[in-house]
Design an enzyme around this catalytic site. Structure first.
Site, PDB file in Angstrom:
ATOM      1  N   ASP A  67      -4.704   2.390  -3.867  1.00  0.00           N
ATOM      2  CA  ASP A  67      -3.250   2.311  -3.998  1.00  0.00           C
ATOM      3  C   ASP A  67      -2.711   0.992  -3.449  1.00  0.00           C
ATOM      4  O   ASP A  67      -1.583   0.912  -2.991  1.00  0.00           O
ATOM      5  CB  ASP A  67      -2.582   3.498  -3.295  1.00  0.00           C
ATOM      6  CG  ASP A  67      -2.953   3.558  -1.815  1.00  0.00           C
ATOM      7  OD1 ASP A  67      -3.842   2.762  -1.392  1.00  0.00           O
ATOM      8  OD2 ASP A  67      -2.376   4.374  -1.079  1.00  0.00           O
ATOM      9  N   ASP A  97       0.876  -1.187   0.000  1.00  0.00           N
ATOM     10  CA  ASP A  97       0.000   0.000   0.000  1.00  0.00           C
ATOM     11  C   ASP A  97       0.906   1.227   0.000  1.00  0.00           C
ATOM     12  O   ASP A  97       1.847   1.315   0.794  1.00  0.00           O
ATOM     13  CB  ASP A  97      -0.890  -0.022   1.249  1.00  0.00           C
ATOM     14  CG  ASP A  97      -1.939   1.076   1.232  1.00  0.00           C
ATOM     15  OD1 ASP A  97      -3.123   0.761   1.046  1.00  0.00           O
ATOM     16  OD2 ASP A  97      -1.550   2.263   1.394  1.00  0.00           O
ATOM     17  N   LEU A  98       0.630   2.163  -0.959  1.00  0.00           N
ATOM     18  CA  LEU A  98       1.479   3.359  -1.031  1.00  0.00           C
ATOM     19  C   LEU A  98       1.266   4.205   0.222  1.00  0.00           C
ATOM     20  O   LEU A  98       0.154   4.255   0.777  1.00  0.00           O
ATOM     21  CB  LEU A  98       1.135   4.170  -2.280  1.00  0.00           C
ATOM     22  CG  LEU A  98       1.359   3.453  -3.624  1.00  0.00           C
ATOM     23  CD1 LEU A  98       1.053   4.398  -4.788  1.00  0.00           C
ATOM     24  CD2 LEU A  98       2.779   2.924  -3.744  1.00  0.00           C
TER      25      LEU A  98
HETATM   26  N1  LIG Z   1      -5.714   8.933  -8.585  1.00  0.00           N
HETATM   27  C1  LIG Z   1      -6.418   7.926  -8.069  1.00  0.00           C
HETATM   28  N2  LIG Z   1      -6.679   7.877  -6.795  1.00  0.00           N
HETATM   29  C2  LIG Z   1      -7.379   6.825  -6.292  1.00  0.00           C
HETATM   30  C3  LIG Z   1      -7.776   5.776  -7.083  1.00  0.00           C
HETATM   31  N3  LIG Z   1      -8.436   4.841  -6.320  1.00  0.00           N
HETATM   32  C4  LIG Z   1      -8.410   5.350  -5.057  1.00  0.00           C
HETATM   33  N4  LIG Z   1      -7.759   6.541  -5.037  1.00  0.00           N
HETATM   34  C5  LIG Z   1      -7.474   7.380  -3.939  1.00  0.00           C
HETATM   35  O1  LIG Z   1      -6.397   6.794  -3.223  1.00  0.00           O
HETATM   36  C6  LIG Z   1      -6.441   7.219  -1.943  1.00  0.00           C
HETATM   37  C7  LIG Z   1      -6.191   6.059  -1.007  1.00  0.00           C
HETATM   38  O2  LIG Z   1      -5.749   6.533   0.175  1.00  0.00           O
HETATM   39  P1  LIG Z   1      -5.378   5.653   1.382  1.00  0.00           P
HETATM   40  O3  LIG Z   1      -4.573   4.454   0.978  1.00  0.00           O
HETATM   41  O4  LIG Z   1      -6.613   5.367   2.139  1.00  0.00           O
HETATM   42  O5  LIG Z   1      -4.499   6.661   2.179  1.00  0.00           O
HETATM   43  P2  LIG Z   1      -3.060   7.138   1.936  1.00  0.00           P
HETATM   44  O6  LIG Z   1      -3.131   8.554   1.567  1.00  0.00           O
HETATM   45  O7  LIG Z   1      -2.333   6.278   0.928  1.00  0.00           O
HETATM   46  O8  LIG Z   1      -2.461   6.943   3.289  1.00  0.00           O
HETATM   47  P3  LIG Z   1      -1.851   5.661   3.910  1.00  0.00           P
HETATM   48  O9  LIG Z   1      -2.288   4.487   3.143  1.00  0.00           O
HETATM   49  O10 LIG Z   1      -2.393   5.616   5.280  1.00  0.00           O
HETATM   50  O11 LIG Z   1      -0.425   5.855   3.858  1.00  0.00           O
HETATM   51  C8  LIG Z   1      -7.813   7.864  -1.723  1.00  0.00           C
HETATM   52  O12 LIG Z   1      -7.678   9.260  -1.643  1.00  0.00           O
HETATM   53  C9  LIG Z   1      -8.593   7.482  -2.948  1.00  0.00           C
HETATM   54  O13 LIG Z   1      -9.511   8.492  -3.342  1.00  0.00           O
HETATM   55  C10 LIG Z   1      -7.512   5.848  -8.464  1.00  0.00           C
HETATM   56  O14 LIG Z   1      -7.820   4.961  -9.260  1.00  0.00           O
HETATM   57  N5  LIG Z   1      -6.783   6.923  -8.903  1.00  0.00           N
END
Ligand SMILES: Nc1nc2c(ncn2[C@@H]2O[C@H](COP(=O)(O)OP(=O)(O)OP(=O)(O)O)[C@@H](O)[C@H]2O)c(=O)[nH]1
Length: 629
Positions: free
Chosen positions: A533, A490-491
């Protein structure tokens, strides 16, 4: 087809000549016809006793016999004998020039009958030998077969019956046997050469239909002109035979076989009549066979025209057969239930079939002569011009080339094209034959099933395919032992990228991460995107845990480099990090759900421990009584 009609019309068809039982009426009709033709010969023959009589009747008698079963031959021959006797008798009585006509009734009857056995023998032998000619049906188109017809139906029967004819002359007219026999041979041969090809043709076409086919102004006109030339040259020129050839050659080349044979017969009759009236006369000769030699000129006048007519007919049929074959090939091309087109060496369309036109929505006139690339998308057009056509011209073929064609209203059709090229004798390309398979629907279905199992943004396997592969890995390792690991990545703070640089930049980062992960893993490993992510990796084929540590280190190292997110060189560059959790089969689970859950838990452990790191799943330690796990 036209060739068949032509064949039915003009050919001497052995099936139509095949013998079958005929009625007495039919026998009488043909016997009377033989008698009538005999009367013509008697009427126009040279009146001097012992001179050549051009005998046309045997051709009719022979063809009649060929159409009869053998058991009807005696009856027919008896009828013919009666008719010929009557005809001869009549002419013997009325002809003041025949010396024996005054010799009394019985002798007259004998004179009249003397020639008949020879005629009967001649026509019977001609029928027997002709029906044994295997390629008789090709007599109208093959000079070789026609020569056989004349040999078997004219010359040989006349030779075989000539001794009898000579004997008849000696007994009835007290002439010289050899002279009489030679005259018989010459008269019989010329008469049959003049009539046999025509009678064979008429017997197969039917007189009525032949007459309908012949009585046309152009045919009648040509026949009259030919006759006029014969009459003019015979009466005006010292050596007329060469000039007489000309109209026959003209008709042979310019007209139908039937007309040539009619003209052949008419000219033979005319020449016989001209000899009868003394216009054409053998010059005085000191040798006994001198008269007979003179008649060779008559034969020499008839034969070239006859053979030329047969050769022309053969050529006409061959040309017609070629045209028919081409027409058949064309109609087959047009109706083939696959898209076909043909282009020339410069890539211009020379032929298309109906399905091609229907599929792309064009009319034939709109596409012929235009370059094939004009009907493709720009990418395919470039590919065709620069790569495929030059290569195909070199190889002589191309197989399953993927092109995108454009319909008339701009829609794209995906096709698979295979083609072969024809080259001329100097190796220059003439034209291609290309078969196009419209795979538009197939591609759409394939795309649909691809997206059912793949992530649209990164092209990586999605959750469905991941579960499938994980299930297979578990089953495989269940049977064969060994290690594999599930990595859950997970990023870190990905949301910030979206928030700061926008969603498109976030997408670009996800695609870049996907590429980097794919780059670091082996082909047999799986990188999938679960969503957001989150990426899950299946790391198979591990022999010991050290190998896994190396692989994990490689994965984490992919995030060391910053990512350029575009678009263009001025796009944002971000330094991204990720948290990775790893669960190992079979120690951390033996089924997909457990392994994924434990990898996920390990990833959360990594996040909890400060992010940008990897954590291996650790089984929770059993606490003492009263403590939770
Ligand atoms: N650009 C883009 N964003 C996405 C996509 N699918 C989900 N997201 C976004 O990815 C983000 C996922 O965030 P999280 O993994 O919950 O949080 P984070 O900011 O990575 O923080 P941590 O995982 O806690 O490090 C959310 O803001 C979603 O809106 C996509 O296909 N494209």
């Amino acid at each position: 087809m036209q060739t068949d009609a032509l064949r039915a019309d003009n050919a001497v068809s052995s099936s139509l000549l095949a013998p079958r039982d005929r009625t007495p009426g039919w026998l009488w009709e043909w016997a009377l016809l033989v008698g009538a033709v005999a009367c013509v010969s008697l009427a126009i023959s040279d009146p001097r006793p012992g001179q050549v009589m051009v005998w046309f009747a045997n051709a009719f008698g022979a063809v009649a016999l060929m159409r009869l079963p053998k058991r009807q031959w005696p009856a027919f021959l008896v009828l013919v004998a009666l008719v010929l006797w009557a005809a001869h008798g009549g002419f013997t009585l009325v002809s003041p020039n025949v010396a024996v006509s005054q010799a009394g009734g019985l002798h007259t009857a004998w004179v009249a009958f003397a020639d008949v056995p020879g005629y009967l023998l001649g026509m019977a032998l001609a029928a027997l030998w002709l029906e044994r000619l295997p390629a008789l049906e090709q007599a109208g188109e093959s000079p070789t077969v026609q020569a056989q017809v004349l040999l078997r139906g004219a010359l040989l029967p006349a030779m075989a019956s000539a001794p009898l004819g000579g004997l008849a002359g000696v007994l009835a007219l007290r002439g010289d046997w050899s002279n009489m026999a030679l005259n018989w041979l010459v008269g019989g041969t010329i008469g049959s050469v003049a009539m046999l090809p025509l009678v064979l043709l008429l017997a197969t076409r039917g007189v009525r239909s032949a007459a309908r086919g012949w009585f046309q102004p152009v045919h009648v006109g040509m026949a009259l002109i030919s006759l006029s030339v014969v009459l003019w040259s015979a009466t005006s020129l010292p050596k007329p035979f060469v000039v007489m050839l000309a109209p026959m050659v003209w008709v042979a080349v310019r007209s139908t076989l039937l007309n040539s044979l009619v003209v052949n017969g008419l000219i033979a009759l005319a020449m016989a009549a001209l000899i009868r009236v003394g216009v054409l006369l053998p010059p005085p000769s000191s040798i006994w066979w001198g008269d007979a030699v003179y008649y060779i000129s008559v034969l020499a006048t008839l034969l070239p025209g006859l053979f030329l007519a047969v050769m022309s007919e053969g050529q006409r049929r061959m040309t017609q057969a070629l045209a028919d074959r081409e027409a058949r090939a064309l109609s087959l091309y047009r109706a083939t239930p696959a898209m076909l087109h043909s282009i020339d060496g410069s890539g211009c369309i020379v032929q298309v079939n109906q399905l091609w036109l229907d599929t792309l929505g064009y009319q034939e006139a709109e596409v012929l002569g235009r370059h094939i690339a004009d009907f493709m998308t720009s990418g395919s057009a470039r590919y065709a011009r620069d790569v495929v056509i030059p290569q195909a011209l070199h190889d002589g073929r191309c197989n399953n080339v993927e092109y995108q064609f454009l319909t008339r209203d701009g829609a794209v059709r995906d096709v698979l094209l295979s083609a072969v090229w024809e080259f001329d004798a100097d190796g220059r390309p003439e034209r291609s034959l290309a078969v196009l398979q419209d795979v538009t629907e197939k591609k759409r279905l394939q795309a649909r099933s691809h997206f059912a199992e793949h992530d649209a943004l990164t092209g990586l396997p999605n959750r469905v395919l991941l579960h499938d592969r994980l299930k297979m890995l578990c089953a495989h390792h269940d049977r064969h032992n060994g290690l594999f690991a599930v990595g859950f990545l997970d990023l870190d703070h990905f949301k910030d990228v979206n928030d700061v640089y926008g969603h498109d930049a976030g997408d670009a980062l996800l695609q870049a991460v996907a590429r980097r992960l794919q780059g670091v893993l082996r082909a047999e490993d799986t990188v999938s995107r679960l969503g957001g992510d989150e990426f899950v990796m299946l790391l198979g084929g591990l022999s010991h845990s050290g190998e896994l540590s190396t692989l994990v280190a490689k994965i984490m190292a992919t995030f060391a480099e910053p990512c350029h997110l575009g678009p263009g060189p001025d796009g944002p560059v971000v330094q991204v990090a990720a948290s990775l959790g790893v669960a190992v089969y079979p120690g951390d689970g033996t089924d997909p759900q457990t392994l994924l859950l434990h990898a996920d838990q390990a990833m959360y452990e990594a996040k909890r421990s400060g992010r940008n790191r990897c954590a291996f799943y650790r089984r929770p330690v059993k606490a003492g009584r009263g403590h939770p796990l």
